[in-house]
Design an enzyme around this catalytic site. Sequence first.
Site, PDB file in Angstrom:
ATOM      1  N   ASP A 113      -2.473 -17.838   4.773  1.00 48.01           N
ATOM      2  CA  ASP A 113      -3.493 -18.691   4.137  1.00 48.01           C
ATOM      3  C   ASP A 113      -4.058 -19.706   5.131  1.00 48.01           C
ATOM      4  OD1 ASP A 113      -0.847 -19.422   3.882  1.00 48.01           O
ATOM      5  OD2 ASP A 113      -0.999 -20.202   1.840  1.00 48.01           O
ATOM      6  N   TYR A 123       0.819  -1.216   0.000  1.00 44.45           N
ATOM      7  CA  TYR A 123       0.000   0.000   0.000  1.00 44.45           C
ATOM      8  C   TYR A 123       0.856   1.271   0.000  1.00 44.45           C
ATOM      9  CZ  TYR A 123      -4.098  -2.884   0.965  1.00 44.45           C
ATOM     10  OH  TYR A 123      -5.105  -3.810   0.894  1.00 44.45           O
ATOM     11  N   LYS A 155       3.550 -14.250   5.669  1.00 45.37           N
ATOM     12  CA  LYS A 155       3.832 -15.197   4.580  1.00 45.37           C
ATOM     13  C   LYS A 155       5.352 -15.261   4.423  1.00 45.37           C
ATOM     14  CE  LYS A 155       2.267 -17.766   1.207  1.00 45.37           C
ATOM     15  NZ  LYS A 155       1.329 -18.899   1.325  1.00 45.37           N
ATOM     16  N   ASP A 195      -5.862  -6.013   5.869  1.00 45.06           N
ATOM     17  CA  ASP A 195      -7.044  -5.507   5.166  1.00 45.06           C
ATOM     18  C   ASP A 195      -8.000  -6.670   4.888  1.00 45.06           C
ATOM     19  OD1 ASP A 195      -8.788  -3.985   3.728  1.00 45.06           O
ATOM     20  OD2 ASP A 195      -7.379  -3.431   2.138  1.00 45.06           O
TER      21      ASP A 195
HETATM   22 MG    MG Z   1     -10.564  -2.855   3.571  1.00 42.85          MG
END
Ligand code: MG
Length: 339
Positions: A210, A130, A177, A234
Amino acid sequence: MAAMGKTRVAVIPGDGIGPEIMDATLGILEATGFEGEWVYLDAGLAAIEKGKDPVPHETLDAIREIGVALKGPTTTPSAGGHKSANVQLRQALDLFANVRPARTLPGLTGPFASMHLDMIIVRENTEDLYAGIEYKPHPDVAQAIKVITRQGCARLVHYGFMMAREQERKRVTAVHKANIMKMTDGMFLEEFYKAAEDFPELKADDIIVDNCCMQLVTKPEQFDVLVTENLYGDIVSDLCAGLVGGLGLAPGANIGEHCAVFEAVHGSAPDIAGKGVANPTALVLSAVMMLRHLGFHEQANRIANGVLRVCSQGQCLTVDLGGRANTKEYTVEVIAQAH
Ligand code: MG
Ligand code: NAI
């Protein structure tokens, strides 16, 4: 000049359902005895329509000066168009920790209604993919850069552990991850276990994102505090919102060293905007987080109790929760039961 005793709060109504749920929320705050002086500010589409930037500098200056903001969702077009006002706001104000509690409310229906889920997601809010560094080295190749800094990881995980200690939590889990993203997520994990040494009373462990998603939809009650990077946070926080009754119920706080912005997890819901049926609970509970942040615990408890009572009685639920009440009817009921 502010009247004596009033607390200044920056208010960004936002786009779509934003103004509707903000009206409801401020109405509840006022009716339950919080004396706020609302300083209205623009961001998102509402700002662009007035010929301003998505996050005007006067909005940033005012939030810095006031210290707290309550924000409705802002619309961001997908693929092209203006950069997300949210992402800009969080980066410009250095709101590095996004705190998103996910708790089951009694009385609601849904696959996990009978479980007692009480998780908090602490998401890094300024780095990762981001950071907004995307480019095309070739017309048919697009690249994005994932930025992770040691300092960014350290302050986020430290905040997560501190919050867990203050709230007398038991377990803090890093979601990552690092098996694939060895350097970036590897650094996050290193900082996580370094910080854990200062919090021996908390169980610290980690899980690959995951697997975490799979565990969240099969055995969610095992989780307590989850700390994670921006992108995973998120996605995982919307998943957790779904577990506890949907986006209409999930509050959030963006915390920085100098100021904090409180907002729901959900977006501007253009599909139901202007119809007066949006569920204001997520923003109301974000305002409750704001009240606690400001030290107004009595008012915070009153409002939280009101929401709890109305939801557990199940007589006056909004459409997203299977009820028939509109925003106004629900708001009036919360006010009536907020004591
Ligand atoms: Mg969101
Ligand atoms: P969304 O969260 O706005 O909506 C997803 C679904 O949940 C829709 O069906 C919507 O009607 C429902 N929903 C959401 N909040 C609700 C509420 N309070 N009451 C009842 N139903 C509710 O996600 P979507 O559609 O992906 O995004 C719409 C816009 O919002 C986009 O422009 C996106 O960029 C923006 N957005 C803004 C955020 C923010 O300002 N913090 C966060 C997420 C998205």
